[in-house]
Design a protein around this motif. Structure first.
Motif, mmCIF file in Angstrom:
data_model
loop_
_atom_site.group_PDB
_atom_site.id
_atom_site.type_symbol
_atom_site.label_atom_id
_atom_site.label_comp_id
_atom_site.label_asym_id
_atom_site.label_seq_id
_atom_site.Cartn_x
_atom_site.Cartn_y
_atom_site.Cartn_z
ATOM 1 N N ARG A 24 -44.173 69.804 23.397
ATOM 2 C CA ARG A 24 -45.069 68.709 23.037
ATOM 3 C C ARG A 24 -44.877 68.393 21.572
ATOM 4 O O ARG A 24 -44.717 69.274 20.737
ATOM 5 C CB ARG A 24 -46.528 69.125 23.252
ATOM 6 N N CYS A 35 -51.592 55.883 24.177
ATOM 7 C CA CYS A 35 -50.890 56.366 25.376
ATOM 8 C C CYS A 35 -51.553 57.624 25.929
ATOM 9 O O CYS A 35 -51.617 57.816 27.147
ATOM 10 C CB CYS A 35 -49.425 56.637 25.067
ATOM 11 N N SER A 36 -52.091 58.467 25.047
ATOM 12 C CA SER A 36 -52.717 59.704 25.522
ATOM 13 C C SER A 36 -53.993 59.414 26.323
ATOM 14 O O SER A 36 -54.430 60.251 27.101
ATOM 15 C CB SER A 36 -53.011 60.646 24.359
ATOM 16 N N VAL A 38 -54.139 57.433 28.726
ATOM 17 C CA VAL A 38 -53.693 57.315 30.122
ATOM 18 C C VAL A 38 -52.793 58.490 30.508
ATOM 19 O O VAL A 38 -51.938 58.381 31.383
ATOM 20 C CB VAL A 38 -52.985 55.964 30.395
ATOM 21 N N ASN A 39 -52.989 59.628 29.788
ATOM 22 C CA ASN A 39 -52.298 60.871 30.121
ATOM 23 C C ASN A 39 -50.786 60.805 29.875
ATOM 24 O O ASN A 39 -49.998 61.447 30.562
ATOM 25 C CB ASN A 39 -52.598 61.270 31.572
ATOM 26 N N LEU A 40 -50.365 60.018 28.887
ATOM 27 C CA LEU A 40 -48.956 59.901 28.510
ATOM 28 C C LEU A 40 -48.809 60.509 27.118
ATOM 29 O O LEU A 40 -49.386 60.010 26.154
ATOM 30 C CB LEU A 40 -48.538 58.434 28.510
ATOM 31 N N TYR A 41 -48.043 61.610 27.006
ATOM 32 C CA TYR A 41 -47.971 62.368 25.764
ATOM 33 C C TYR A 41 -46.541 62.432 25.225
ATOM 34 O O TYR A 41 -45.581 62.387 25.987
ATOM 35 C CB TYR A 41 -48.484 63.795 25.987
ATOM 36 N N GLN A 55 -41.790 60.069 25.774
ATOM 37 C CA GLN A 55 -43.137 60.174 26.323
ATOM 38 C C GLN A 55 -43.047 60.569 27.801
ATOM 39 O O GLN A 55 -42.137 60.149 28.498
ATOM 40 C CB GLN A 55 -43.848 58.821 26.221
ATOM 41 N N PHE A 57 -45.759 61.932 31.316
ATOM 42 C CA PHE A 57 -47.120 62.113 31.810
ATOM 43 C C PHE A 57 -47.495 63.586 31.852
ATOM 44 O O PHE A 57 -46.658 64.427 32.157
ATOM 45 C CB PHE A 57 -47.267 61.517 33.222
ATOM 46 N N GLY A 58 -48.741 63.875 31.558
ATOM 47 C CA GLY A 58 -49.279 65.223 31.678
ATOM 48 C C GLY A 58 -49.140 66.046 30.425
ATOM 49 O O GLY A 58 -48.411 65.717 29.515
ATOM 50 N N ARG A 59 -49.908 67.142 30.416
ATOM 51 C CA ARG A 59 -49.921 68.031 29.262
ATOM 52 C C ARG A 59 -49.279 69.378 29.550
ATOM 53 O O ARG A 59 -49.232 70.237 28.688
ATOM 54 C CB ARG A 59 -51.354 68.250 28.810
ATOM 55 N N ASN A 60 -48.821 69.644 30.754
ATOM 56 C CA ASN A 60 -48.255 70.957 31.118
ATOM 57 C C ASN A 60 -46.919 71.150 30.480
ATOM 58 O O ASN A 60 -46.081 70.387 30.402
ATOM 59 C CB ASN A 60 -48.142 71.093 32.628
#
Length: 60
Positions: A24, A35-36, A38-41, A55, A57-60
């Motif tokens: 990350r 963007c974050s 809408v879960n885009l990191y 970028q 999707f998700g934080r995993n």
């Protein structure tokens, strides 16, 4: 129902070089913060010669 986080984890790869060593990245501007919502990191490839920032999707 409890989800198993190891099964939910997505294997991400760098879209430029295909390396799976990514991390990350810090949100640096307004676009990253929006963007974050809408879960885009932001992520960055950790391969020594690539370092591509992208970028996903998700934080995993």
């Amino acid at each position: 129902m409890i989800s198993n986080s190891s099964k939910d984890r997505v294997e991400r790869k760098c879209p430029k070089c295909g390396c799976s060593e990514i991390a990350r990245s810090q949100r640096v501007d307004l676009e990253d913060r929006l963007c974050s919502l809408v879960n885009l990191y932001p992520y960055r490839c950790q391969h020594q010669t690539c370092k591509h920032r992208f970028q996903a999707f998700g934080r995993n």
